[in-house]
Design a protein around this motif. Structure first.
Motif, PDB file in Angstrom:
ATOM      1  N   VAL A  74     -30.049 -40.467 -68.044  1.00  0.00           N
ATOM      2  CA  VAL A  74     -31.061 -39.970 -67.116  1.00  0.00           C
ATOM      3  C   VAL A  74     -32.246 -39.456 -67.925  1.00  0.00           C
ATOM      4  N   ASP A  75     -33.438 -39.724 -67.436  1.00  0.00           N
ATOM      5  CA  ASP A  75     -34.651 -39.244 -68.085  1.00  0.00           C
ATOM      6  C   ASP A  75     -34.640 -37.715 -68.115  1.00  0.00           C
ATOM      7  N   ALA A  76     -35.000 -37.142 -69.257  1.00  0.00           N
ATOM      8  CA  ALA A  76     -34.976 -35.678 -69.390  1.00  0.00           C
ATOM      9  C   ALA A  76     -35.922 -35.008 -68.401  1.00  0.00           C
ATOM     10  N   ALA A  77     -37.023 -35.669 -68.077  1.00  0.00           N
ATOM     11  CA  ALA A  77     -37.971 -35.084 -67.123  1.00  0.00           C
ATOM     12  C   ALA A  77     -37.334 -34.909 -65.751  1.00  0.00           C
ATOM     13  N   LYS A  78     -36.456 -35.824 -65.377  1.00  0.00           N
ATOM     14  CA  LYS A  78     -35.776 -35.696 -64.088  1.00  0.00           C
ATOM     15  C   LYS A  78     -34.829 -34.494 -64.087  1.00  0.00           C
ATOM     16  N   LEU A  79     -34.174 -34.250 -65.222  1.00  0.00           N
ATOM     17  CA  LEU A  79     -33.313 -33.075 -65.317  1.00  0.00           C
ATOM     18  C   LEU A  79     -34.131 -31.791 -65.216  1.00  0.00           C
ATOM     19  N   ASP A  80     -35.306 -31.785 -65.850  1.00  0.00           N
ATOM     20  CA  ASP A  80     -36.160 -30.607 -65.770  1.00  0.00           C
ATOM     21  C   ASP A  80     -36.610 -30.358 -64.335  1.00  0.00           C
ATOM     22  N   ASP A  81     -36.955 -31.431 -63.639  1.00  0.00           N
ATOM     23  CA  ASP A  81     -37.337 -31.277 -62.232  1.00  0.00           C
ATOM     24  C   ASP A  81     -36.171 -30.743 -61.403  1.00  0.00           C
ATOM     25  N   LEU A  82     -34.965 -31.226 -61.709  1.00  0.00           N
ATOM     26  CA  LEU A  82     -33.791 -30.758 -60.980  1.00  0.00           C
ATOM     27  C   LEU A  82     -33.558 -29.270 -61.206  1.00  0.00           C
ATOM     28  N   VAL A  83     -33.715 -28.816 -62.443  1.00  0.00           N
ATOM     29  CA  VAL A  83     -33.536 -27.398 -62.743  1.00  0.00           C
ATOM     30  C   VAL A  83     -34.592 -26.559 -62.026  1.00  0.00           C
ATOM     31  N   ASN A  84     -35.828 -27.050 -61.987  1.00  0.00           N
ATOM     32  CA  ASN A  84     -36.884 -26.321 -61.279  1.00  0.00           C
ATOM     33  C   ASN A  84     -36.574 -26.208 -59.791  1.00  0.00           C
ATOM     34  N   LEU A  85     -36.061 -27.305 -59.204  1.00  0.00           N
ATOM     35  CA  LEU A  85     -35.702 -27.265 -57.781  1.00  0.00           C
ATOM     36  C   LEU A  85     -34.550 -26.297 -57.528  1.00  0.00           C
ATOM     37  N   VAL A  86     -33.577 -26.284 -58.440  1.00  0.00           N
ATOM     38  CA  VAL A  86     -32.473 -25.337 -58.299  1.00  0.00           C
ATOM     39  C   VAL A  86     -32.989 -23.901 -58.402  1.00  0.00           C
TER      40      VAL A  86
END
Length: 467
Positions: A74-86
């Motif tokens: 998974v692209d790291a940027a997508k993980l960062d977006d997921l953490v921000n949403l959480v």
């Protein structure tokens, strides 16, 4: 050889090279060999079953496909977006919990508790996805140590420990440069040349140990060498020579060692590709500040040096204890909290400036947050003390009120405010207000420095002395 096969009859064994490769035999046996060969017919493949070789290939292909399906890139940027949403979900959940508590509706309270449980699980799973073993970073430094030691004519062995320790990927990405600077410093300034080591009774090969371990809500990284160690007097003299410290200033050994992190400081006699430019250790200090980490230096002349880095597990979300002092709210990381207790006002007045309390036979020093931050107003008749535990010591933080536990989304103070002693960040509460996140080790250290500067032996110096 073929016991693992489901049906051994599917295997045909022939001499290598075909029938002509059969070795010569005596005449009597040769005459019987063709008949024996004819007597054993070759089994034909069953029309209802594939040959075993094809079935084995299919099984291996299915296994490989299954293995590839178990992991996903998974692209790291997508993980960062997921953490921000959480993080936004955590803030919304805190607001829901606060509303439910204020309304006192049983059904709404039940839903709020369920949402809180789910958000906790989602937070832990999301942050767990971002955790990576730090051993991948450690492995990169073996060539660095080998090349630099060869360039300087030294024999150095790098030992790594705790490579399986997991850390947030964002933290790991920012650790490379600081660790490079620390290793280069150990190689150049720490480990002696082979002749000097032999003369000092040490093994010819020097050792640098790079280790990582979990300690509560932190990860401890340490770089330890068995080199010449650091001379406090030489460091102080160099700092005075460069105008970084006034000659009449009294410094403890710990403060002297911390001088190496000042910009422009270097004890190298000449400028080389590795040292002497005054660039390196100040970069390490700035990197640790940006990661909300702490760095400590311990050294013994002639024995070696150990540098310890304390890093948070993640930079995103933590569990915190919300407290109140005056009109302001603060967050203490829950990983540092040991227990809470009451502190009657008469005990505060009786203690004077040397404040400590008895906790099951142990004397625990404490500081009042009102005094540390110079907050106005009258404190309550009964204050609360949050007993924290870090670096093997207990320290109490006296506050007006303990509001409860909550998930905390860490927000940076921003470049305009910069670094503030005793504060590591801020968070948004459920009602939209803001709480500052306390940096307990930094706060206690600053109080100690203030106490030492004032030279008052009985002030709130956070030192527990025998009654």
């Amino acid at each position: 050889m073929f016991l693992f096969l489901e049906n051994p009859e599917d295997v045909v064994v022939e001499p290598e090279g075909g029938p002509e490769a059969v070795p010569a035999v005596p005449d009597a046996t040769a005459a019987e060999a063709p008949a024996a060969a004819e007597a054993v017919p070759t089994p034909a493949p069953s029309p209802c079953r594939e040959p075993q070789s094809t079935a084995a290939e299919a099984k291996r292909s299915a296994h490989a496909k299954k293995e590839s399906m178990q992991s996903l890139r998974v692209d790291a940027a997508k993980l960062d977006d997921l953490v921000n949403l959480v993080g936004e979900l955590v803030i919304a959940q805190a607001r829901l919990t606060q509303l439910a508590s204020g309304m006192g509706h049983p059904a709404l309270t039940s839903v709020a508790e369920e949402i809180e449980r789910l958000s906790n699980d989602l937070r832990d799973n999301t942050l767990g996805i971002r955790m990576l073993p730090i051993g991948t970073t450690f492995s990169r430094f073996r060539r660095l140590v080998r090349d630099l030691s060869a360039e300087m004519g030294k024999s150095i062995e790098l030992v790594t420990e705790g490579g399986e320790t997991e850390l947030d990927k964002t933290v790991i990405e920012q650790l490379n440069d600081p660790l490079v600077h620390l290793l280069r410093n150990s190689i150049d300034h720490g480990i002696e040349p082979p002749a000097d080591r032999l003369a000092a009774g040490k093994p010819e090969t020097g050792s640098i140990v790079l280790a990582a371990e979990h300690a509560g809500g932190e990860v401890l990284l340490s770089i330890t060498d068995d080199g010449r160690g650091m001379d406090p007097e030489r460091i102080r003299a160099k700092a005075v020579e460069k105008g970084l410290v006034a000659p009449d200033v009294r410094l403890s050994e710990s403060d002297i060692f911390n001088l190496i992190f000042l910009p422009g400081f270097s004890t190298a006699e000449k400028v080389t590709n590795v040292s002497g430019r005054g660039v390196g250790m100040d970069v390490v200090k700035r990197s640790m500040d940006s990661l909300r980490g702490k760095i400590e230096v311990h050294s013994e002349l002639g024995r070696g040096t150990r540098i310890i880095i304390r890093l948070p597990l993640t930079l995103a979300i933590i569990d915190g204890l919300q407290i109140k002092a005056g009109d302001d709210q603060y967050i203490i990381p829950l990983s540092l909290v040991e227990e809470c207790l009451e502190l009657p006002r008469e005990q505060v007045l009786a203690a004077g400036r040397g404040r400590s309390l008895q906790l099951r036979g142990e004397l625990v020093p404490y500081i009042r947050l009102r005094e540390a931050f110079d907050l106005r107003g009258t404190p309550p008749s009964i204050e609360q003390v949050v007993v924290t535990h870090f670096e093997g010591e207990r320290t109490g933080i006296a506050v007006d009120e303990i509001m409860g536990q909550q998930q905390t989304v860490i927000k940076s103070l921003g470049g305009y405010i910069g670094t503030v002693s005793g504060i590591s960040g801020a968070t948004i509460n459920g009602d939209g207000t803001m709480s500052l996140i306390l940096d307990i080790p930094s706060l206690v250290a600053s109080i100690k420095r203030m106490a030492a500067a004032s030279r008052l032996p009985d002030n709130s110096s956070i030192r527990a002395s025998a009654p």
